[in-house]
Scaffold this motif. Sequence first.
Motif, PDB file in Angstrom:
ATOM      1  N   LYS A  37      15.726  -8.427  32.284  1.00 35.75           N
ATOM      2  CA  LYS A  37      15.017  -7.357  31.588  1.00 35.75           C
ATOM      3  C   LYS A  37      16.034  -6.331  31.093  1.00 35.75           C
ATOM      4  O   LYS A  37      17.092  -6.148  31.691  1.00 35.75           O
ATOM      5  CB  LYS A  37      14.015  -6.675  32.525  1.00 35.75           C
ATOM      6  N   THR A  38      15.704  -5.640  30.005  1.00 31.11           N
ATOM      7  CA  THR A  38      16.582  -4.603  29.480  1.00 31.11           C
ATOM      8  C   THR A  38      15.831  -3.284  29.336  1.00 31.11           C
ATOM      9  O   THR A  38      14.633  -3.266  29.058  1.00 31.11           O
ATOM     10  CB  THR A  38      17.159  -5.007  28.106  1.00 31.11           C
ATOM     11  N   TYR A  39      16.558  -2.192  29.538  1.00 31.92           N
ATOM     12  CA  TYR A  39      15.989  -0.847  29.417  1.00 31.92           C
ATOM     13  C   TYR A  39      16.207  -0.409  27.976  1.00 31.92           C
ATOM     14  O   TYR A  39      17.125   0.345  27.668  1.00 31.92           O
ATOM     15  CB  TYR A  39      16.714   0.086  30.385  1.00 31.92           C
ATOM     16  N   ASP A  40      15.358  -0.877  27.080  1.00 29.25           N
ATOM     17  CA  ASP A  40      15.566  -0.654  25.646  1.00 29.25           C
ATOM     18  C   ASP A  40      14.424   0.102  24.973  1.00 29.25           C
ATOM     19  O   ASP A  40      14.200  -0.024  23.774  1.00 29.25           O
ATOM     20  CB  ASP A  40      15.776  -1.990  24.937  1.00 29.25           C
ATOM     21  N   GLN A  41      13.692   0.892  25.757  1.00 31.47           N
ATOM     22  CA  GLN A  41      12.583   1.658  25.198  1.00 31.47           C
ATOM     23  C   GLN A  41      12.370   2.930  26.017  1.00 31.47           C
ATOM     24  O   GLN A  41      12.823   3.019  27.161  1.00 31.47           O
ATOM     25  CB  GLN A  41      11.308   0.818  25.189  1.00 31.47           C
ATOM     26  N   PRO A  42      11.709   3.931  25.454  1.00 32.27           N
ATOM     27  CA  PRO A  42      11.465   5.175  26.187  1.00 32.27           C
ATOM     28  C   PRO A  42      10.657   4.918  27.444  1.00 32.27           C
ATOM     29  O   PRO A  42       9.834   3.995  27.501  1.00 32.27           O
ATOM     30  CB  PRO A  42      10.668   6.023  25.178  1.00 32.27           C
ATOM     31  N   ILE A  43      10.894   5.721  28.469  1.00 35.24           N
ATOM     32  CA  ILE A  43      10.212   5.542  29.743  1.00 35.24           C
ATOM     33  C   ILE A  43       8.702   5.580  29.579  1.00 35.24           C
ATOM     34  O   ILE A  43       7.965   4.868  30.263  1.00 35.24           O
ATOM     35  CB  ILE A  43      10.676   6.619  30.755  1.00 35.24           C
ATOM     36  N   GLU A  44       8.219   6.400  28.626  1.00 33.91           N
ATOM     37  CA  GLU A  44       6.770   6.503  28.430  1.00 33.91           C
ATOM     38  C   GLU A  44       6.152   5.186  27.996  1.00 33.91           C
ATOM     39  O   GLU A  44       4.969   4.934  28.254  1.00 33.91           O
ATOM     40  CB  GLU A  44       6.462   7.584  27.383  1.00 33.91           C
ATOM     41  N   SER A  45       6.947   4.349  27.355  1.00 28.75           N
ATOM     42  CA  SER A  45       6.429   3.090  26.820  1.00 28.75           C
ATOM     43  C   SER A  45       6.260   2.005  27.873  1.00 28.75           C
ATOM     44  O   SER A  45       5.482   1.073  27.686  1.00 28.75           O
ATOM     45  CB  SER A  45       7.348   2.565  25.707  1.00 28.75           C
ATOM     46  N   TRP A  46       7.001   2.110  28.977  1.00 29.45           N
ATOM     47  CA  TRP A  46       6.913   1.025  29.976  1.00 29.45           C
ATOM     48  C   TRP A  46       7.068   1.529  31.408  1.00 29.45           C
ATOM     49  O   TRP A  46       7.587   0.864  32.267  1.00 29.45           O
ATOM     50  CB  TRP A  46       7.947  -0.047  29.665  1.00 29.45           C
ATOM     51  N   LYS A  47       6.570   2.754  31.647  1.00 25.79           N
ATOM     52  CA  LYS A  47       6.651   3.343  32.974  1.00 25.79           C
ATOM     53  C   LYS A  47       5.992   2.456  34.034  1.00 25.79           C
ATOM     54  O   LYS A  47       6.532   2.257  35.112  1.00 25.79           O
ATOM     55  CB  LYS A  47       6.000   4.731  32.964  1.00 25.79           C
ATOM     56  N   GLN A  48       4.832   1.925  33.719  1.00 22.57           N
ATOM     57  CA  GLN A  48       4.111   1.088  34.682  1.00 22.57           C
ATOM     58  C   GLN A  48       4.925  -0.138  35.052  1.00 22.57           C
ATOM     59  O   GLN A  48       5.058  -0.481  36.235  1.00 22.57           O
ATOM     60  CB  GLN A  48       2.760   0.670  34.092  1.00 22.57           C
ATOM     61  N   GLU A  49       5.502  -0.797  34.059  1.00 22.09           N
ATOM     62  CA  GLU A  49       6.284  -1.998  34.332  1.00 22.09           C
ATOM     63  C   GLU A  49       7.568  -1.665  35.081  1.00 22.09           C
ATOM     64  O   GLU A  49       7.973  -2.380  36.011  1.00 22.09           O
ATOM     65  CB  GLU A  49       6.636  -2.718  33.036  1.00 22.09           C
ATOM     66  N   LEU A  50       8.234  -0.575  34.686  1.00 20.33           N
ATOM     67  CA  LEU A  50       9.489  -0.202  35.320  1.00 20.33           C
ATOM     68  C   LEU A  50       9.311   0.057  36.808  1.00 20.33           C
ATOM     69  O   LEU A  50      10.113  -0.394  37.629  1.00 20.33           O
ATOM     70  CB  LEU A  50      10.063   1.043  34.636  1.00 20.33           C
ATOM     71  N   PHE A  51       8.246   0.778  37.165  1.00 19.02           N
ATOM     72  CA  PHE A  51       8.052   1.154  38.564  1.00 19.02           C
ATOM     73  C   PHE A  51       7.341   0.079  39.385  1.00 19.02           C
ATOM     74  O   PHE A  51       7.523   0.031  40.606  1.00 19.02           O
ATOM     75  CB  PHE A  51       7.260   2.464  38.645  1.00 19.02           C
ATOM     76  N   TYR A  52       6.572  -0.759  38.737  1.00 17.38           N
ATOM     77  CA  TYR A  52       5.795  -1.727  39.507  1.00 17.38           C
ATOM     78  C   TYR A  52       6.045  -3.183  39.122  1.00 17.38           C
ATOM     79  O   TYR A  52       5.587  -4.090  39.819  1.00 17.38           O
ATOM     80  CB  TYR A  52       4.295  -1.422  39.356  1.00 17.38           C
TER      81      TYR A  52
END
Length: 230
Positions: free
Chosen positions: A107-122
């Motif tokens: 996975k890559t961190y290529d978008q603003p946190i608001e766009s994938w906060k749920q996926e990033l944390f869970y």
Amino acid sequence: MSNTARANILARLKETPPQPSHTSYSSPDKGRLGGVSYAWDTAERVRRFTERMVAVRAEVHHATPETWLDVVSQVCAAKGLSNLLVSPETVLGKQIHAQAERFPALKTYDQPIESWKQELFYGIDAAFTGTYGGIAETGTLIVMPSIDEPRLMSLASPVHIALLEVDKLYTTFAEAVQVQGWVQAGMPTNALLISGRRSRRILSRRWRMGCMDRKSWWWCWFKRLTIEVS
């Protein structure tokens, strides 16, 4: 207190010569802190650092520049990871992406946190980042989050794998500050010192890799040869 006693105390203080400071960063003894000098060689730094990691239930493994990717892959398999967040822009991240078939889904961190906060944390099982140094005296890692490796990469995921070059394993924080030129260039605004249970990692003799897990601690030591790797 009588005036006579007070006068006697002040007189004795004035007679005492000033003591030199032992905490100056300009001191040639880079291992000196608070008047105590540490003459630890690389092996001793590694031993001391390892002791502090083992004290927090860490596991230590060794590898070479040729095998560190194997070790990362083995850690991912042992942890049962289904994905790994890693930057495709860093030197180390590029090597992992070049051999993506050996790792869980990258996975890559290529978008603003608001766009994938749920996926990033869970939805992210683990993240891989580099480090800027380590401190043997306290068992601490130095990290500097950047655009390529945002802070949340090492904070949000349940497992954090971090790689550190042993040449950047310093005896004390004072030595790290001096060698990395923080006094001359100014204190980095993004520097973080990570130690304690929330910061499990993996490290090495020349390369160190750390694996942080919220439930258990993993440390792998990667021994890098004395050759220069560009």
